[in-house]
Design a protein around this motif. Structure first.
Motif, mmCIF file in Angstrom:
data_model
loop_
_atom_site.group_PDB
_atom_site.id
_atom_site.type_symbol
_atom_site.label_atom_id
_atom_site.label_comp_id
_atom_site.label_asym_id
_atom_site.label_seq_id
_atom_site.Cartn_x
_atom_site.Cartn_y
_atom_site.Cartn_z
ATOM 1 N N UNK A 175 0.831 -1.212 0.000
ATOM 2 C CA UNK A 175 0.000 0.000 0.000
ATOM 3 C C UNK A 175 0.864 1.260 0.000
ATOM 4 N N UNK A 176 1.918 1.260 0.827
ATOM 5 C CA UNK A 176 2.780 2.440 0.881
ATOM 6 C C UNK A 176 3.483 2.650 -0.460
ATOM 7 N N UNK A 177 3.958 1.563 -1.070
ATOM 8 C CA UNK A 177 4.639 1.683 -2.354
ATOM 9 C C UNK A 177 3.721 2.244 -3.427
ATOM 10 N N UNK A 178 2.432 1.843 -3.386
ATOM 11 C CA UNK A 178 1.485 2.322 -4.395
ATOM 12 C C UNK A 178 1.211 3.813 -4.264
ATOM 13 N N UNK A 179 1.435 4.377 -3.064
ATOM 14 C CA UNK A 179 1.142 5.795 -2.830
ATOM 15 C C UNK A 179 2.397 6.665 -2.782
ATOM 16 N N UNK A 180 3.578 6.042 -2.918
ATOM 17 C CA UNK A 180 4.827 6.791 -2.825
ATOM 18 C C UNK A 180 5.690 6.480 -4.049
ATOM 19 N N UNK A 181 5.678 7.332 -5.055
ATOM 20 C CA UNK A 181 6.437 7.038 -6.283
ATOM 21 C C UNK A 181 7.945 6.959 -6.071
ATOM 22 N N UNK A 182 8.439 7.473 -4.956
ATOM 23 C CA UNK A 182 9.881 7.439 -4.680
ATOM 24 C C UNK A 182 10.326 6.143 -4.010
ATOM 25 N N UNK A 183 9.356 5.237 -3.743
ATOM 26 C CA UNK A 183 9.670 4.011 -3.011
ATOM 27 C C UNK A 183 9.567 2.785 -3.914
ATOM 28 N N UNK A 184 10.574 1.916 -3.829
ATOM 29 C CA UNK A 184 10.518 0.622 -4.484
ATOM 30 C C UNK A 184 10.769 -0.455 -3.448
ATOM 31 N N UNK A 185 9.840 -1.411 -3.339
ATOM 32 C CA UNK A 185 9.943 -2.515 -2.390
ATOM 33 C C UNK A 185 10.233 -3.800 -3.154
ATOM 34 N N UNK A 186 11.277 -4.524 -2.763
ATOM 35 C CA UNK A 186 11.647 -5.779 -3.408
ATOM 36 C C UNK A 186 11.639 -6.892 -2.368
ATOM 37 N N UNK A 187 10.578 -7.725 -2.348
ATOM 38 C CA UNK A 187 10.597 -8.882 -1.449
ATOM 39 C C UNK A 187 11.627 -9.900 -1.954
ATOM 40 N N UNK A 188 12.402 -10.456 -1.043
ATOM 41 C CA UNK A 188 13.410 -11.450 -1.391
ATOM 42 C C UNK A 188 13.083 -12.716 -0.609
ATOM 43 N N UNK A 189 12.510 -13.711 -1.316
ATOM 44 C CA UNK A 189 11.978 -14.893 -0.650
ATOM 45 C C UNK A 189 12.916 -16.073 -0.835
ATOM 46 N N UNK A 190 13.304 -16.684 0.267
ATOM 47 C CA UNK A 190 14.249 -17.785 0.224
ATOM 48 C C UNK A 190 13.741 -19.013 -0.490
ATOM 49 N N UNK A 191 12.404 -19.224 -0.536
ATOM 50 C CA UNK A 191 11.862 -20.423 -1.174
ATOM 51 C C UNK A 191 11.600 -20.210 -2.660
ATOM 52 N N UNK A 192 12.024 -19.068 -3.216
ATOM 53 C CA UNK A 192 11.849 -18.803 -4.644
ATOM 54 C C UNK A 192 13.194 -18.438 -5.262
#
Length: 407
Positions: free
Chosen positions: A320-337
């Motif tokens: 939600x925060x990423x969708x409302x903040x163009x300066x933010x990029x979130x990258x989930x890093x999942x160990x099982x993928x």
């Protein structure tokens, strides 16, 4: 003076009529002697065993100041001895560290008389450990090292006399996000001063005198609500009490906020935030602070490491925060993928995506091993150490005792 005599009796030390003069600290000869004779008193765990045996035998009423289990306390004191002996050549740094520690120790009810009892017990423990090789010179060197640290702690406590030694709080929300992980929100009865990115010691009445550190997961709020993320790391400890046996309406105590993982007055560089597990908590607080600042935000890249998608417990808030903040990029890093984009470890993600990390300011939070590895990797990639912020790590040279999370 009357209180001091009461604290020191029965079996009291001789109270001084005047406060002692500030200790000068160890000189060059003391430093050489302490280093040369360290094998006599190490491992520190054995020295500490004798120290507490002596102290509780001579002043048994002091036992009530400590938690039922002494394991954590012994580890904490061993880190302090390591820190002191590793930083003999950095007296200003030691003074600053123990000044902050003195402010924090007010919550434990520590008084100058208790330091005197500790000093006397240490002297006897040194004699026991050193045996025939004990000398008055060695004891004197250790005492000068200890007294300089204690003077700094007393000064820190005196400087904080205008603030409470601890803050009482009531739990207003307790959410079990997944097995063994809870998000707690507590409201303090009076304003609790802290900055986004800092951490605090938390005590549950279920385990008196057992304090554990947890990062605040929100920027300061007008309603005095503070958020903590707690992962259970064992049974019978503070983390289990907070996750499994604490609910809305229960009370906790918070110690003074600590930590230097905070934002500067003005963001002059883009940010790289790297989180592992509940290390997301202080970075979430930093994101809230960045969001609340005036326009002109720097770019922020957040890499969040988790074992699997279920372990990414605050994913909806981040999306939600990423969708409302163009300066933010979130990258989930999942160990099982590990074979997919965004999989593997956080370090894998940083290697794949060279986002000009050397030009950024980084904040790293998570398990100590992950933080150490990430800091080393970022340094290899050209990011200066002075622009990599993280909480102290256990057993790291020239660091104060690390915040102890978990049990």
């Amino acid at each position: 003076m009357r209180l001091r005599r009461q604290l020191l009796s029965p079996g009291a030390l001789s109270p001084r009529d005047e406060p002692p003069a500030p200790a000068s600290g160890p000189d060059d000869a003391d430093r050489r002697l302490i280093r040369r004779e360290l094998p006599l008193v190490t491992p520190f765990e054995d020295l500490i065993t004798h120290l507490y045996e002596v102290m509780f035998r001579r002043w048994p009423y002091l036992r009530s100041l400590f938690p039922e289990s002494m394991a954590f306390q012994r580890e904490h004191l061993a880190r302090m001895f390591h820190y002191l002996t590793e930083n003999l050549d950095h007296p200003d740094e030691v003074t600053a560290t123990f000044t902050r520690l003195g402010r924090d120790h007010r919550k434990l009810g520590v008084r100058p008389a208790h330091y005197e009892a500790f000093e006397a017990a240490l002297c006897e423990a040194l004699k026991i450990r050193a045996g025939e090789r004990w000398s008055a010179e060695l004891e004197g060197a250790w005492l000068r090292m200890l007294r300089a640290a204690v003077d700094a702690m007393v000064a820190g406590a005196d400087a904080a006399i205008g603030e409470p030694p601890s803050w009482h709080a009531v739990v207003v929300a307790h959410e079990l996000r997944r097995s063994g992980l809870a998000v707690l929100r507590v409201r303090t009865h009076e304003a609790y001063p802290y900055r986004a990115g800092q951490y605090a010691a938390v005590e549950s009445p279920l385990l008196p005198h057992a304090w554990r550190h947890y990062s605040m997961a929100c920027a300061p709020r007008a309603d005095n609500v503070v958020e903590f993320h707690v992962r259970q790391t064992g049974t019978g400890g503070v983390s289990e009490a907070l996750v499994r046996r604490t609910g809305v309406g229960d009370t906790l105590r918070l110690g003074p906020a600590k930590g230097q993982m905070t934002l500067g007055g003005e963001l002059t560089r883009d940010l790289l935030l790297v989180a592992g597990g509940t290390g997301l908590a202080p970075l979430k607080a930093l994101l809230q602070e960045v969001s609340a600042r005036p326009s002109g935000h720097r770019l922020v890249h957040l890499a969040v490491g988790a074992r699997d998608r279920a372990d990414l417990y605050d994913g909806e808030w981040l999306a939600d925060l990423e969708s409302r903040r163009p300066w933010l990029r979130v990258v989930p890093v999942l160990g099982d993928e590990s074979t997919t984009r965004g999989g593997g470890t956080v370090l894998d993600a940083l290697r794949r995506q060279d986002g000009g990390w050397s030009n950024r300011t980084a904040y790293v939070s998570g398990p100590p091993a992950m933080v150490a590895a990430t800091v080393a990797r970022l340094t290899e990639m050209g990011l200066p150490a002075g622009r990599i912020h993280h909480d102290p790590l256990p057993h790291a040279p020239r660091h104060a005792a690390a915040p102890a999370y978990g049990r």
